[in-house]
Design an enzyme around this catalytic site. Structure first.
Site, PDB file in Angstrom:
ATOM      1  N   ASN A   1      53.490 -40.793 -26.278  1.00 31.42           N
ATOM      2  CA  ASN A   1      53.930 -41.146 -24.930  1.00 31.42           C
ATOM      3  C   ASN A   1      55.418 -40.842 -24.824  1.00 31.42           C
ATOM      4  O   ASN A   1      56.159 -41.018 -25.794  1.00 31.42           O
ATOM      5  CB  ASN A   1      53.700 -42.654 -24.711  1.00 31.42           C
TER       6      ASN A   1
ATOM      7  N   HIS B   1      58.716 -42.194 -22.857  1.00 34.01           N
ATOM      8  CA  HIS B   1      59.132 -43.393 -22.130  1.00 34.01           C
ATOM      9  C   HIS B   1      60.613 -43.262 -21.788  1.00 34.01           C
ATOM     10  O   HIS B   1      61.420 -42.874 -22.641  1.00 34.01           O
ATOM     11  CB  HIS B   1      58.894 -44.633 -22.997  1.00 34.01           C
TER      12      HIS B   1
ATOM     13  N   SER C   1      62.583 -41.894 -25.101  1.00 35.32           N
ATOM     14  CA  SER C   1      61.954 -41.941 -26.419  1.00 35.32           C
ATOM     15  C   SER C   1      60.568 -41.310 -26.355  1.00 35.32           C
ATOM     16  O   SER C   1      59.858 -41.467 -25.364  1.00 35.32           O
ATOM     17  CB  SER C   1      61.756 -43.395 -26.877  1.00 35.32           C
TER      18      SER C   1
ATOM     19  N   ASP D   1      54.403 -49.611 -25.036  1.00 34.78           N
ATOM     20  CA  ASP D   1      55.677 -48.936 -25.381  1.00 34.78           C
ATOM     21  C   ASP D   1      56.244 -49.424 -26.716  1.00 34.78           C
ATOM     22  O   ASP D   1      57.470 -49.526 -26.887  1.00 34.78           O
ATOM     23  CB  ASP D   1      56.715 -49.147 -24.263  1.00 34.78           C
TER      24      ASP D   1
HETATM   25  C1  GRF Z   1      59.115 -39.788 -16.597  1.00 35.23           C
HETATM   26  O1  GRF Z   1      60.354 -40.368 -16.357  1.00 35.23           O
HETATM   27  C2  GRF Z   1      58.424 -40.488 -17.733  1.00 35.23           C
HETATM   28  O2  GRF Z   1      59.262 -40.834 -18.765  1.00 35.23           O
HETATM   29  C3  GRF Z   1      57.958 -41.731 -16.993  1.00 35.23           C
HETATM   30  O3  GRF Z   1      57.440 -41.220 -15.801  1.00 35.23           O
HETATM   31  C4  GRF Z   1      58.165 -40.057 -15.451  1.00 35.23           C
HETATM   32  C5  GRF Z   1      57.187 -38.952 -15.271  1.00 35.23           C
HETATM   33  O4  GRF Z   1      57.798 -37.810 -14.737  1.00 35.23           O
HETATM   34  N1  GRF Z   1      57.082 -42.546 -17.747  1.00 35.23           N
HETATM   35  P1  GRF Z   1      56.937 -36.476 -14.567  1.00 35.23           P
HETATM   36  O5  GRF Z   1      55.642 -36.864 -13.871  1.00 35.23           O
HETATM   37  O6  GRF Z   1      56.699 -35.894 -15.915  1.00 35.23           O
HETATM   38  O7  GRF Z   1      57.773 -35.585 -13.702  1.00 35.23           O
END
Ligand code: GRF
Length: 216
Positions: free
Chosen positions: A104, A106, A133, A142
């Protein structure tokens, strides 16, 4: 290595991985979403990657939705599932089913700020450094072992939007570099730790300004 990407929205992280596919030597088994209108599905179609949305409202509970979604993912036989902006909790049963094969991204320097609204919370806490991360997914939110991080400065005058944009710029190279190390067989999950070339990492790898991970 064949990737399945799980995303709920815009899909810029999927796009970054897709654009790096030749360099990484990865293919895409499919893109999956819980939101039928998610822009990530348009990106997948434009890229020629099979995609599918499975909406929670069509199922009686989380477990049934998870089961359907992850069975569809299993059907395409990915080597690695990349959660890239998937905004739902994944139940323990499916996490265990894909243990060591699901990561994932995050938007915080875990273990700081798990969960939602990380940028606003980082600002409210007054931290001077924030970031992103990439970690293995375990049944707790997370909380899995962190593979790699990228830091960004918090600047005077930042709001959640400006900080999110600065973090997102680093998310893309961080995710690409992390998947690259997994695809190369150099990184894997070892129980509750990350192993690099077979040895447990003491601390997450850090992304340098050159967008390469500093290796031990
Ligand atoms: C990113 O900031 C990711 O870390 C978070 O959601 C956002 C997704 O952005 N969990 P995208 O859909 O990849 O543009």
């Amino acid at each position: 290595m064949r990737l399945a990407v799980l995303a709920s929205g815009r899909g810029s992280n999927f796009q970054a991985l897709f654009d790096a596919r030749d360099r990484l030597g990865v293919g895409f088994a499919g893109v999956f979403s819980d939101r039928p209108g998610a822009a990530v599905l348009d990106r997948a179609r434009a890229a020629g990657v099979p995609c599918r949305a499975i909406a929670p409202r069509d199922f009686p509970d989380r477990g049934a939705h998870d089961e359907s979604l992850f069975s569809a993912i299993a059907d395409v036989q990915p080597d690695l599932i990349v959660c890239a902006g998937y905004m739902r909790l994944i139940g323990a049963a499916q996490v265990r089913r894909f243990a060591g094969r699901m990561i994932n991204i995050h938007p915080s320097l875990l273990p700081a700020f798990p969960g939602l609204d990380t940028h606003a919370r980082a600002l409210a806490a007054g931290v001077r450094e924030h970031g992103t991360s990439v970690h293995y997914v375990i049944p707790a939110l997370d909380a899995g072992p962190v593979i790699a991080q990228a830091t960004v400065p918090v600047r005077p005058g930042d709001d959640a939007g400006s900080l999110a944009a600065r973090v997102l710029e680093r998310e893309h190279p961080l995710l690409v570099a992390s998947v690259g190390l997994i695809a190369a067989g150099r990184v894997r999950q070892l129980d509750d730790r990350v192993a690099f070339d077979g040895l447990p990492l003491d601390a997450p790898l850090q992304l340098g300004p050159d967008e390469e991970l500093h290796l031990p």
